[in-house]
Design an enzyme around this catalytic site. Structure first.
Site, PDB file in Angstrom:
ATOM      1  CG  MET A  74      -1.935  -1.134   1.195  1.00  0.00           C
ATOM      2  SD  MET A  74      -2.884  -1.192  -0.344  1.00  0.00           S
ATOM      3  CE  MET A  74      -3.491  -2.876  -0.245  1.00  0.00           C
ATOM      4  CB  CYS A  75       4.456   1.978   0.029  1.00  0.00           C
ATOM      5  SG  CYS A  75       4.848   1.761   1.755  1.00  0.00           S
ATOM      6  CG  HIS A  76       1.029   6.686  -2.095  1.00  0.00           C
ATOM      7  ND1 HIS A  76       0.617   6.499  -0.792  1.00  0.00           N
ATOM      8  CD2 HIS A  76      -0.083   6.960  -2.809  1.00  0.00           C
ATOM      9  CE1 HIS A  76      -0.683   6.660  -0.724  1.00  0.00           C
ATOM     10  NE2 HIS A  76      -1.142   6.947  -1.934  1.00  0.00           N
ATOM     11  CG  MET A 112       6.094   2.561   5.270  1.00  0.00           C
ATOM     12  SD  MET A 112       6.372   1.532   6.739  1.00  0.00           S
ATOM     13  CE  MET A 112       6.946   0.026   6.006  1.00  0.00           C
ATOM     14  CD  GLU A 113       9.013   5.453   1.021  1.00  0.00           C
ATOM     15  OE1 GLU A 113       8.174   5.201   0.132  1.00  0.00           O
ATOM     16  OE2 GLU A 113       8.670   5.859   2.144  1.00  0.00           O
ATOM     17  CG  ASP A 127      24.350 -12.072   1.689  1.00  0.00           C
ATOM     18  OD1 ASP A 127      24.167 -13.310   1.719  1.00  0.00           O
ATOM     19  OD2 ASP A 127      24.851 -11.487   0.708  1.00  0.00           O
TER      20      ASP A 127
END
Length: 163
Positions: A74-76, A112-113, A127
């Site tokens: 749902m992120c733009h 969110m970014e 990793d």
């Protein structure tokens, strides 16, 4: 509290931001990866066989932040005007702290970014160092601050290493 990613029928929707004003928005997220002291020493001395761990993790985190809308449904999709990943080594805890700062001018925030950038930077460290230490743990990932938009500023308080 009402979540705005659902319509009246309970269906998931992307929030409509078309009527919002574009403003400068900034978000900072932080997180940590703990490891054995010997692993941290390898990382700091450049002795990890896969190369410059923090340099690669920085690029990975920035790339991930730019693609957040492809990962979180749902992120733009946002045009990021600035994105940085910085690292702080905390030898006393045998940890590396990742800090992601994201800036844009738009109709929705970049929290969110910033959080995605931190997560991917930490996963990249894992990793690249896992052959030396599979017991590393990523933890304490949080939104440290955000500025701009209708809700104004938010600054997390009482977190480790703040100050």
């Amino acid at each position: 509290m009402q979540f705005n990613h659902f319509d009246n029928g309970g269906n998931a929707v992307m929030v409509n931001v078309s009527d919002k004003d574009a403003t400068k928005r900034t978000a900072v997220a932080k997180g940590f990866i703990s490891m054995k002291a010997a692993t941290l020493e390898l990382l700091e001395s450049g002795q990890v066989g896969k190369g410059d761990v923090l340099g690669v993790a920085r690029v990975a985190g920035i790339m991930a932040a730019k693609r957040t809308s492809e990962l979180i449904p749902m992120c733009h999709t946002l045009y990021l005007e600035s994105c940085s990943i910085d690292f702080k080594v905390h030898r006393e805890h045998s940890e590396v702290e990742a800090v992601c700062t994201v800036v844009t001018s738009g109709k929705t925030g970049v929290e969110m970014e910033a959080v995605v950038g931190v997560n991917v930077a930490l996963m990249t460290i894992y990793d690249m160092c896992k052959s030396a230490d599979r017991a590393m743990t990523m933890h304490g990932i949080y939104l440290a601050e955000k500025h701009g938009g209708k809700s104004g500023s938010y600054v997390a308080e009482g977190r480790r290493y703040e100050g």
